[in-house]
Design a protein around this motif. Structure first.
Motif, mmCIF file in Angstrom:
data_model
loop_
_atom_site.group_PDB
_atom_site.id
_atom_site.type_symbol
_atom_site.label_atom_id
_atom_site.label_comp_id
_atom_site.label_asym_id
_atom_site.label_seq_id
_atom_site.Cartn_x
_atom_site.Cartn_y
_atom_site.Cartn_z
ATOM 1 N N UNK A 87 7.050 9.256 -5.554
ATOM 2 C CA UNK A 87 7.101 8.384 -4.380
ATOM 3 C C UNK A 87 5.937 8.703 -3.441
ATOM 4 N N UNK A 88 5.694 10.024 -3.303
ATOM 5 C CA UNK A 88 4.585 10.446 -2.453
ATOM 6 C C UNK A 88 3.251 9.889 -2.988
ATOM 7 N N UNK A 89 3.100 9.942 -4.323
ATOM 8 C CA UNK A 89 1.876 9.410 -4.947
ATOM 9 C C UNK A 89 1.744 7.914 -4.682
ATOM 10 N N UNK A 90 2.877 7.223 -4.808
ATOM 11 C CA UNK A 90 2.829 5.778 -4.595
ATOM 12 C C UNK A 90 2.469 5.412 -3.172
ATOM 13 N N UNK A 91 2.984 6.202 -2.246
ATOM 14 C CA UNK A 91 2.651 5.930 -0.833
ATOM 15 C C UNK A 91 1.133 6.024 -0.645
ATOM 16 N N UNK A 92 0.520 7.056 -1.240
ATOM 17 C CA UNK A 92 -0.950 7.188 -1.156
ATOM 18 C C UNK A 92 -1.638 5.977 -1.775
ATOM 19 N N UNK A 93 -1.131 5.613 -2.973
ATOM 20 C CA UNK A 93 -1.744 4.477 -3.700
ATOM 21 C C UNK A 93 -1.665 3.195 -2.890
ATOM 22 N N UNK A 94 -0.482 2.928 -2.318
ATOM 23 C CA UNK A 94 -0.310 1.683 -1.556
ATOM 24 C C UNK A 94 -1.158 1.712 -0.288
ATOM 25 N N UNK A 95 -1.189 2.861 0.384
ATOM 26 C CA UNK A 95 -2.001 2.972 1.609
ATOM 27 C C UNK A 95 -3.460 2.655 1.304
ATOM 28 N N UNK A 96 -3.939 3.227 0.200
ATOM 29 C CA UNK A 96 -5.330 2.994 -0.173
ATOM 30 C C UNK A 96 -5.571 1.506 -0.499
ATOM 31 N N UNK A 97 -4.632 0.942 -1.292
ATOM 32 C CA UNK A 97 -4.787 -0.465 -1.707
ATOM 33 C C UNK A 97 -4.757 -1.393 -0.496
ATOM 34 N N UNK A 98 -3.886 -1.096 0.501
ATOM 35 C CA UNK A 98 -3.812 -1.945 1.694
ATOM 36 C C UNK A 98 -5.114 -1.890 2.479
ATOM 37 N N UNK A 99 -5.655 -0.676 2.620
ATOM 38 C CA UNK A 99 -6.889 -0.534 3.397
ATOM 39 C C UNK A 99 -8.078 -1.174 2.686
ATOM 40 N N UNK A 100 -8.026 -1.120 1.354
ATOM 41 C CA UNK A 100 -9.142 -1.714 0.592
ATOM 42 C C UNK A 100 -9.019 -3.229 0.516
ATOM 43 N N UNK A 101 -7.838 -3.760 0.803
ATOM 44 C CA UNK A 101 -7.638 -5.210 0.674
ATOM 45 C C UNK A 101 -8.276 -5.931 1.860
ATOM 46 N N UNK A 102 -8.289 -7.285 1.771
ATOM 47 C CA UNK A 102 -8.850 -8.063 2.876
ATOM 48 C C UNK A 102 -7.778 -8.499 3.864
ATOM 49 N N UNK A 103 -6.606 -7.856 3.773
ATOM 50 C CA UNK A 103 -5.546 -8.181 4.726
ATOM 51 C C UNK A 103 -5.955 -7.683 6.114
ATOM 52 N N UNK A 104 -5.440 -8.387 7.118
ATOM 53 C CA UNK A 104 -5.753 -7.964 8.476
ATOM 54 C C UNK A 104 -4.969 -6.674 8.776
ATOM 55 N N UNK A 105 -5.684 -5.671 9.337
ATOM 56 C CA UNK A 105 -5.055 -4.350 9.541
ATOM 57 C C UNK A 105 -3.818 -4.446 10.426
ATOM 58 N N UNK A 106 -3.869 -5.388 11.410
ATOM 59 C CA UNK A 106 -2.728 -5.507 12.336
ATOM 60 C C UNK A 106 -1.469 -5.954 11.597
ATOM 61 N N UNK A 107 -1.663 -6.677 10.447
ATOM 62 C CA UNK A 107 -0.488 -7.184 9.715
ATOM 63 C C UNK A 107 0.267 -6.065 8.991
ATOM 64 N N UNK A 108 -0.459 -5.028 8.559
ATOM 65 C CA UNK A 108 0.227 -3.994 7.774
ATOM 66 C C UNK A 108 0.275 -2.628 8.483
ATOM 67 N N UNK A 109 -0.239 -2.602 9.699
ATOM 68 C CA UNK A 109 -0.339 -1.309 10.395
ATOM 69 C C UNK A 109 1.031 -0.609 10.523
#
Ligand SMILES: Nc1nc2c(ncn2[C@@H]2O[C@H](COP(=O)(O)OP(=O)(O)OP(=O)(O)O)[C@@H](O)[C@H]2O)c(=O)[nH]1
Length: 374
Positions: A87-109
């Motif tokens: 789960x800890x690994x996945x949290x890192x993976x998702x955090x990285x994927x969100x930051x690398x995506x073109x989503x607006x930071x305010x939407x996922x902050x």
């Protein structure tokens, strides 16, 4: 239509097309600029990154329930250890994927903050888990696990909604972009077709104007400009090939008398009858022109002086044979003709014209209705 007017239409047409094409390009560029946030995003892997851990949450819950029932079972222990790490690994993976995506930071902050918090609590849980393995009561661990599981489920669900809604927006944008491009391509095709049709028409008009500018309205023969458009090429051809080239200048005799006696319209009719006789007598390749009021000429490639004389004589005869009935006036008409022939080196139009003119003058002074050679 004048040549200048046609050219200006061409310019205006070109300018109009350029403006239209420029506007289209700006519209597409603006739209592409707006849509770029969606165009380059690949939400498929992000969706997988967010959806997959939702299953792990369920499995984590089951493992916690199993721990409650059989706390010392080595299989349950190893599954929980595995989940704590995974789960800890996945949290890192998702955090990285969100930051690398073109989503607006305010939407996922907010989700990101919650995930980081969960990650911290997970490391605390790992310590508690060691204590549970060593024999401590699992209650505190289980409680903490349930809280984390709830937080994870909520966060993953929020992220899943966000990513799905962004992916849906992307689909709409891409569809619109596809339609815009299709419309643009269609417009460009229309433009090209329109341009080609306009160019074709312009060329036809230009051709018509060129023809009109080289035609004599009354007799439909060529005019002096028409004659001059052949002069140089005929002379050069004769110089190259060594073939003879002949020019006949002709002038209707006492035409002023015809005009003065029978009127200008009768004179016009005689000019037309003469032009017809000239056309019927000359060959297809000969260039016929009305070069003045009652002055005409025949320019004949590949024709020696004998051939030119024959044609001149035939024409003279034909004109003098025209009956009053044919002419529509109570008089006969005659024509005087001057012939000039050039052989290779002396095929210079200016000189040929001067010789034929001189011969015509001689024909006039020697009594008219005759052919003279210059
Ligand atoms: N009807 C008519 N007459 C024209 C036209 N162009 C010129 N003319 C006339 O042709 C006449 C030519 O007269 P002149 O140059 O004196 O020559 P001519 O009377 O034929 O005498 P010669 O050439 O010496 O035999 C003038 O009266 C012009 O007005 C035209 O398009 N139609």
């Amino acid at each position: 239509m004048k040549l200048g007017a046609i050219k200006s239409i061409g310019w205006r047409l070109g300018l109009g097309v350029a403006l239209l094409a420029g506007t289209c390009a700006i519209v597409v560029a603006l739209y592409a600029f707006q849509a770029r946030q969606y165009m380059g995003s690949n939400y498929t892997s992000l969706v997988a990154d967010v959806v997959r851990p939702q299953l792990h949450t369920v499995m984590f819950r089951h493992a916690l329930e199993d721990l409650r029932k059989r706390s010392t079972d080595p299989d349950v222990v190893s599954r929980l250890e595995n989940f704590l790490w995974r789960v800890s690994q996945h949290i890192d993976g998702i955090s990285f994927a969100l930051q690398a995506s073109r989503l607006s930071e305010s939407d996922y902050h907010a989700s990101l903050v919650r995930l980081q918090d969960v990650k911290m609590r997970l490391s605390e849980m790992r310590q508690q888990f060691d204590e549970v393995i060593a024999g401590a009561s699992p209650e505190k661990f289980l409680h903490q696990g349930q809280m984390i599981e709830n937080d994870l489920a909520m966060t993953y669900s929020a992220l899943s909604d966000l990513v799905h809604s962004e992916a849906a927006k992307q689909r709409i944008v891409m569809e619109r972009l596809g339609r815009t491009i299709a419309v643009l391509v269609f417009m460009i095709l229309l433009l090209v077709v329109g341009l080609l049709i306009s160019l074709f028409r312009l060329k036809r008009e230009h051709h018509k104007v060129m023809q009109l500018s080289q035609r004599d309205e009354l007799t439909k023969l060529g005019n002096r400009r028409y004659l001059m458009s052949f002069a140089e090429s005929f002379c050069k051809q004769s110089q190259r090939s060594g073939r003879p080239l002949s020019l006949i200048l002709m002038d209707i005799d006492h035409f002023k008398y015809v005009n003065d006696t029978f009127g200008h319209p009768a004179g016009d009719q005689i000019l037309q009858i003469f032009a017809k006789a000239l056309t019927d007598t000359a060959r297809e390749v000969d260039v016929l022109a009305r070069i003045g009021g009652e002055e005409f000429c025949v320019f004949m490639p590949d024709t020696d002086v004998d051939g030119a004389m024959k044609l001149a004589e035939r024409l003279r005869q034909k004109v003098s044979d025209l009956t009053q009935q044919q002419l529509g006036v109570a008089t006969s008409v005659t024509v005087s003709l001057g012939v000039a022939t050039a052989y290779q080196n002396d095929a210079i139009f200016k000189h040929m014209y001067a010789r034929a003119d001189k011969a015509l003058y001689q024909a006039k002074t020697h009594g008219r209705n005759r052919v003279e050679v210059g």
